[in-house]
Design an enzyme around this catalytic site. Structure first.
Site, short mmCIF file in Angstrom:
data_model
loop_
_atom_site.label_atom_id
_atom_site.label_comp_id
_atom_site.label_asym_id
_atom_site.label_seq_id
_atom_site.Cartn_x
_atom_site.Cartn_y
_atom_site.Cartn_z
CG ASN A 50 -2.31 -1.53 -13.02
OD1 ASN A 50 -2.31 -1.61 -11.80
ND2 ASN A 50 -1.48 -2.22 -13.79
CG MET A 91 -0.91 -8.09 -6.55
SD MET A 91 -0.13 -7.14 -7.87
CE MET A 91 1.17 -8.24 -8.33
NE ARG A 92 -8.92 -11.44 -6.25
CZ ARG A 92 -8.65 -12.74 -6.03
NH1 ARG A 92 -8.87 -13.63 -6.98
NH2 ARG A 92 -8.13 -13.14 -4.88
CB ILE A 93 -6.87 -10.71 -13.98
CG1 ILE A 93 -5.39 -11.13 -13.89
CG2 ILE A 93 -7.20 -10.24 -15.39
CD1 ILE A 93 -4.43 -9.99 -14.00
N GLY A 151 0.77 -1.24 0.00
CA GLY A 151 0.00 0.00 0.00
C GLY A 151 0.80 1.28 0.00
CG HIS A 183 3.43 -3.17 -14.95
ND1 HIS A 183 3.08 -4.32 -14.29
CD2 HIS A 183 4.52 -3.45 -15.70
CE1 HIS A 183 3.94 -5.28 -14.65
NE2 HIS A 183 4.81 -4.78 -15.49
N1 LIG Z 1 -8.11 -6.72 -16.65
C1 LIG Z 1 -6.99 -6.34 -16.03
N2 LIG Z 1 -6.88 -6.47 -14.70
C2 LIG Z 1 -5.74 -6.08 -14.07
C3 LIG Z 1 -4.65 -5.58 -14.82
C4 LIG Z 1 -4.80 -5.45 -16.23
O1 LIG Z 1 -3.88 -4.97 -16.94
N3 LIG Z 1 -5.97 -5.85 -16.79
N4 LIG Z 1 -3.47 -5.24 -14.17
C5 LIG Z 1 -3.28 -5.91 -12.89
C6 LIG Z 1 -2.04 -5.54 -12.18
N5 LIG Z 1 -0.97 -6.37 -12.73
C7 LIG Z 1 0.06 -5.75 -13.37
O2 LIG Z 1 0.13 -4.52 -13.47
C8 LIG Z 1 -1.02 -7.79 -12.60
C9 LIG Z 1 -1.46 -8.32 -11.40
C10 LIG Z 1 -1.57 -9.70 -11.25
C11 LIG Z 1 -1.24 -10.56 -12.30
C12 LIG Z 1 -1.43 -12.05 -12.14
O3 LIG Z 1 -1.04 -12.85 -12.96
N6 LIG Z 1 -2.13 -12.35 -11.04
C13 LIG Z 1 -2.62 -13.65 -10.57
C14 LIG Z 1 -3.83 -14.10 -11.35
C15 LIG Z 1 -4.99 -13.62 -10.46
C16 LIG Z 1 -6.29 -13.68 -11.19
O4 LIG Z 1 -6.48 -14.61 -12.00
O5 LIG Z 1 -7.12 -12.76 -10.95
C17 LIG Z 1 -1.68 -14.65 -10.20
O6 LIG Z 1 -1.33 -14.53 -9.02
O7 LIG Z 1 -1.36 -15.55 -10.96
C18 LIG Z 1 -0.78 -10.03 -13.49
C19 LIG Z 1 -0.66 -8.64 -13.65
C20 LIG Z 1 -4.49 -5.72 -12.00
N7 LIG Z 1 -5.65 -6.19 -12.72
N1 GAR Z 2 1.58 -6.02 -12.02
C1 GAR Z 2 1.16 -5.13 -10.99
C2 GAR Z 2 2.32 -4.72 -10.13
O1 GAR Z 2 3.36 -5.36 -10.11
N2 GAR Z 2 2.12 -3.61 -9.41
C3 GAR Z 2 3.14 -3.12 -8.55
O2 GAR Z 2 2.91 -3.57 -7.22
C4 GAR Z 2 3.58 -2.66 -6.35
C5 GAR Z 2 2.64 -2.31 -5.23
O3 GAR Z 2 3.36 -1.63 -4.24
P1 GAR Z 2 2.52 -0.95 -3.03
O4 GAR Z 2 1.55 -1.98 -2.52
O5 GAR Z 2 3.58 -0.58 -2.03
O6 GAR Z 2 1.82 0.25 -3.60
C6 GAR Z 2 3.94 -1.42 -7.18
O7 GAR Z 2 5.32 -1.41 -7.49
C7 GAR Z 2 3.13 -1.61 -8.44
O8 GAR Z 2 3.73 -1.02 -9.60
#
Ligand SMILES: Nc1nc2c(c(=O)[nH]1)N[C@@H](CN(C=O)c1ccc(C(=O)N[C@@H](CCC(=O)O)C(=O)O)cc1)CN2
Ligand code: GAR
Length: 191
Positions: free
Chosen positions: A106, A89-91, A11, A108
């Site tokens: 978002n 971290m959920r899609i 956070g 990244h």
């Molecule tokens: N529809 C979307 N949802 C989210 C996105 C996005 O681009 N499109 N970004 C993510 C944040 N993220 C990267 O920036 C990211 C977070 C988590 C994962 C991942 O693979 N997570 C899980 C799968 C969980 C699930 O199925 O919901 C894992 O632990 O395997 C990839 C990218 C936030 N949401």
């Molecule tokens: N793919 C998504 C991803 O990697 N997001 C990353 O998670 C961290 C959260 O930090 P925080 O909880 O300290 O803000 C941040 O670095 C953000 O860019």
């Protein structure tokens, strides 16, 4: 304009956004923090700062649609207009994105499209790339594929360890995310 921050972990970005709101640097109301993890330290940061928070842990038997239907109901009940993902971290699936079309952004920790996924900083460091950085993008139904709004790059040669690189990346995030959020909410207010 009312927005929610979604976070699953530490956070620190949520805290940076909250500080910007308190300094009136974001001209929208921070309605609440949402987390999918009761263990998220972002929840503690919300508690410490008197920010309303909601937690929905996904039940194993729950489908994504069922989970997101509850989440949409909650956000609409709170009159949330747009959503800022900050280490969430959920899609997000079609149920949520249909309810909030072009209203989710978002951050990244890499220069997308390079190094998408959960480990952008480590993946870039391990690959030994000369440049990495941060990306802020619209969220679409792909993973890290939404239209890029902002990128800031750094040279990795200045950072000898993964920890040093992580610290710099987070510093950039905390500086630029609030600025981009302000631009995002201002643009929505002109719609
Ligand atoms: N529809 C979307 N949802 C989210 C996105 C996005 O681009 N499109 N970004 C993510 C944040 N993220 C990267 O920036 C990211 C977070 C988590 C994962 C991942 O693979 N997570 C899980 C799968 C969980 C699930 O199925 O919901 C894992 O632990 O395997 C990839 C990218 C936030 N949401
Ligand atoms: N793919 C998504 C991803 O990697 N997001 C990353 O998670 C961290 C959260 O930090 P925080 O909880 O300290 O803000 C941040 O670095 C953000 O860019």
């Amino acid at each position: 304009m009312r927005f929610a921050v979604f976070a699953s972990g530490n956070g620190s970005n949520f805290e940076a956004i909250l500080k910007a709101v308190k300094r009136n640097e974001i001209s929208a109301e921070l309605v609440c923090l949402f987390s999918d993890k009761s263990t998220s330290y972002a929840v503690q940061r919300a508690k410490d700062n008197g920010v309303p928070y909601f937690i929905l842990e996904k039940e194993s038997k729950q489908t994504k649609e069922e989970y997101e239907t509850k989440l949409v109901y909650l956000m609409k009940k709170e009159k949330v207009d747009c959503v800022v993902l900050a280490g969430y971290m959920r899609i997000l699936g079609k149920t949520f994105l249909t309810a909030y079309p072009n209203r989710v952004i978002n951050i990244h920790p890499s220069l997308l499209p390079n190094f998408p996924g959960k480990y952008g900083i480590k993946d870039a460091f391990d690959r030994g790339v000369k440049k990495t950085g941060i990306t802020i993008h619209q969220v679409d139904d792909g993973i890290d594929t939404g239209p890029i709004i902002f990128q800031k790059e750094i040279e990795t040669k200045d950072f000898k360890t993964l920890e040093e690189l992580e610290e710099k990346i987070h510093e950039l995030e905390h500086k630029y995310y609030p600025i981009v959020i302000e631009e995002f909410v201002r643009e929505l207010m002109t719609e």
